[in-house]
Design a protein around this motif. Structure first.
Motif, PDB file in Angstrom:
ATOM      1  N   ALA A  92     -15.620  10.064  12.810  1.00 47.11           N
ATOM      2  CA  ALA A  92     -16.470  11.031  13.508  1.00 47.11           C
ATOM      3  C   ALA A  92     -16.034  12.460  13.176  1.00 47.11           C
ATOM      4  N   SER A  93     -14.728  12.699  13.103  1.00 45.76           N
ATOM      5  CA  SER A  93     -14.219  14.031  12.761  1.00 45.76           C
ATOM      6  C   SER A  93     -14.602  14.411  11.342  1.00 45.76           C
ATOM      7  N   LYS A  94     -14.453  13.455  10.413  1.00 52.98           N
ATOM      8  CA  LYS A  94     -14.835  13.723   9.024  1.00 52.98           C
ATOM      9  C   LYS A  94     -16.319  14.049   8.926  1.00 52.98           C
ATOM     10  N   ASP A  95     -17.150  13.264   9.602  1.00 48.24           N
ATOM     11  CA  ASP A  95     -18.592  13.512   9.576  1.00 48.24           C
ATOM     12  C   ASP A  95     -18.934  14.880  10.155  1.00 48.24           C
ATOM     13  N   LEU A  96     -18.266  15.242  11.236  1.00 51.91           N
ATOM     14  CA  LEU A  96     -18.509  16.554  11.848  1.00 51.91           C
ATOM     15  C   LEU A  96     -18.181  17.676  10.877  1.00 51.91           C
ATOM     16  N   TRP A  97     -17.022  17.609  10.241  1.00 50.91           N
ATOM     17  CA  TRP A  97     -16.613  18.666   9.315  1.00 50.91           C
ATOM     18  C   TRP A  97     -17.496  18.707   8.070  1.00 50.91           C
TER      19      TRP A  97
ATOM     20  N   GLU B 133     -10.040   2.658  18.166  1.00 51.33           N
ATOM     21  CA  GLU B 133     -10.803   3.903  18.267  1.00 51.33           C
ATOM     22  C   GLU B 133     -10.258   5.007  17.362  1.00 51.33           C
ATOM     23  N   ILE B 134      -9.059   4.824  16.816  1.00 54.57           N
ATOM     24  CA  ILE B 134      -8.514   5.822  15.886  1.00 54.57           C
ATOM     25  C   ILE B 134      -9.415   5.928  14.659  1.00 54.57           C
ATOM     26  N   GLY B 135      -9.827   4.789  14.116  1.00 58.27           N
ATOM     27  CA  GLY B 135     -10.727   4.797  12.960  1.00 58.27           C
ATOM     28  C   GLY B 135     -12.059   5.440  13.293  1.00 58.27           C
ATOM     29  N   TYR B 136     -12.562   5.144  14.479  1.00 58.52           N
ATOM     30  CA  TYR B 136     -13.835   5.732  14.911  1.00 58.52           C
ATOM     31  C   TYR B 136     -13.715   7.253  15.005  1.00 58.52           C
ATOM     32  N   PHE B 137     -12.671   7.735  15.675  1.00 63.46           N
ATOM     33  CA  PHE B 137     -12.500   9.177  15.837  1.00 63.46           C
ATOM     34  C   PHE B 137     -12.237   9.871  14.503  1.00 63.46           C
ATOM     35  N   THR B 138     -11.509   9.213  13.620  1.00 66.18           N
ATOM     36  CA  THR B 138     -11.252   9.774  12.293  1.00 66.18           C
ATOM     37  C   THR B 138     -12.565   9.949  11.531  1.00 66.18           C
TER      38      THR B 138
END
Length: 145
Positions: free
Chosen positions: A132-137, A125-130
């Motif tokens: 998702a964070s990039k997409d959000l920003w 899930e680290i890759g997923y959250f990374t």
């Protein structure tokens, strides 16, 4: 996400696989047939529905392994209950009973699942959250421009 290739699985793949499973199980139940055609189901889902999109041999092997792990008569063995996962919650097939029993079983499921439930390493899930964070920003920056 595959072993080597990113696949475009979507809701229609899941929906048609679920309807296929429902049709086979309903037919077996209505005809009082104890022999569920698991091999046919695994072939249709693993090679046609989802497998039709899989191009890498390792990904196909992983897909078929998941189907072998989660589809079979062992799901309904009363002597030894099958656990889909014991990661934080005991994911089992609900026991036979009333609709209230099934509803209670479904309502007891956690809202958020760890990667271990799906047979993945906890760090998956680290890759997923990374991402998702990039997409959000990126989207926030695009909105401000």
């Amino acid at each position: 996400m595959g072993w080597n290739v990113l696949y475009d699985f979507n809701d229609s793949d899941f929906t048609i696989s679920l309807k296929l499973l429902e049709m086979y199980l309903t037919k077996a139940h209505n005809e009082k047939d104890e022999n569920i055609p698991w091999n046919s189901l695994k072939y249709l889902i693993g090679h046609a529905m989802y497998g039709g999109r899989v191009t890498d041999d390792y990904d196909r092997r992983a897909l078929i392994t998941y189907l072998d792990e989660y589809m079979g008569d062992f799901l309904f063995d009363t002597n030894q209950p099958f656990f889909f996962s014991k990661s934080g919650h005991e994911y089992t097939v609900p026991t036979e009973g009333s609709i209230d029993n099934f509803m209670a079983s479904v309502n007891s499921l956690p809202g958020i699942n760890s990667p271990e439930v799906f047979g993945l390493h906890p760090n998956a899930e680290i890759g997923y959250f990374t991402n998702a964070s990039k997409d959000l920003w990126v989207n926030l920056l695009l909105m401000s421009a």
